[in-house]
Design an enzyme around this catalytic site. Structure first.
Site, PDB file in Angstrom:
ATOM      1  N   PRO A  69      12.029 -29.044  10.307  1.00 47.62           N
ATOM      2  CA  PRO A  69      11.128 -27.875   9.692  1.00 47.62           C
ATOM      3  C   PRO A  69      11.795 -26.908   9.003  1.00 47.62           C
ATOM      4  CG  PRO A  69      10.694 -28.223  12.101  1.00 47.62           C
ATOM      5  CD  PRO A  69      11.811 -29.013  11.735  1.00 47.62           C
ATOM      6  N   CYS A  70      11.304 -26.795   7.692  1.00 44.28           N
ATOM      7  CA  CYS A  70      11.900 -25.865   6.769  1.00 44.28           C
ATOM      8  C   CYS A  70      11.020 -24.487   6.630  1.00 44.28           C
ATOM      9  CB  CYS A  70      11.775 -26.374   5.341  1.00 44.28           C
ATOM     10  SG  CYS A  70      10.162 -26.468   4.668  1.00 44.28           S
ATOM     11  N   THR A  71      10.281 -24.432   7.425  1.00 46.25           N
ATOM     12  CA  THR A  71       9.571 -22.888   7.462  1.00 46.25           C
ATOM     13  C   THR A  71      10.139 -21.622   7.478  1.00 46.25           C
ATOM     14  OG1 THR A  71       9.246 -23.402   9.878  1.00 46.25           O
ATOM     15  CG2 THR A  71       7.271 -23.882   8.452  1.00 46.25           C
TER      16      THR A  71
END
Length: 142
Positions: A69-71
Site C-alpha cells: 500500500p502506497c497510501t
C-alpha cells in the site's frame, strides 16, 4: 514461472506477465476480502491466503510481486511513512521481509522479486527507509 502476488488488488503484475507473453501460474495471492472480490471479478478464483499479517509461510514460487500500500507515502495520502512497526498501511512492506526470512529458513526464497510502488518512495523523506529495504534485499543476494 510460479508467481505469488502480494497486495494484489487488480493484479497489474499478472496482467503485465500476460501481455509480455510470459508463461506463468499464479500459485497464490494475499489480499483482503474487499480486494479479493475485485481481483476475482477480473481474473477468476485464486488461492487467496488473506491478510499478509496472518500468513506464516508462503508456498514455493519463482517470483513474488508486491505492490504494498502506497497510501502513507503518496502525495494523495497523509505521508505518514512506512517505518517498521509503525502500523501504517505502507509499513506492510516489512511483512514481505518477514516472509522472505521464513522462505530463507526453509530454503524456498523466490528467484525474483518485483516491487511496484509510487515515485515518492525515493523522496528525501523516505529514501533512508527505502535504502534500508534495498540493503536488506542485498543480504540474501537480490
Amino acid at each position: 514461472i510460479k508467481v505469488i502476488e502480494l497486495f494484489a488488488v487488480i493484479a497489474s503484475q499478472r496482467e503485465a506477465l500476460k501481455r509480455a507473453n510470459i508463461e506463468h501460474e499464479i500459485v497464490s495471492t494475499a489480499k483482503t476480502t474487499k480486494a479479493s472480490r475485485a481481483y476475482e471479478l477480473l481474473h477468476g478464483p485464486t488461492n487467496n491466503l488473506g491478510d499478509i499479517k496472518n500468513i506464516d509461510r508462503l508456498p514455493k514460487a519463482d517470483l513474488w510481486t508486491y505492490s504494498f500500500p502506497c497510501t502513507d507515502i503518496s502525495l494523495a495520502g497523509k505521508m505518514k511513512g512506512f517505518d517498521k512497526g509503525s502500523n501504517t498501511d505502507s509499513s506492510l512492506l516489512w511483512e514481505v521481509q518477514r516472509l522472505l526470512e521464513v522462505a530463507k529458513e526453509n530454503d524456498e526464497l523466490p528467484k525474483y522479486l518485483l516491487m511496484e510502488n509510487v515515485k515518492n518512495i525515493v523522496l528525501k523523506k523516505f529514501m533512508p527507509l527505502f535504502q534500508a529495504w534495498l540493503d536488506y534485499l542485498d543480504s540474501p543476494g537480490y
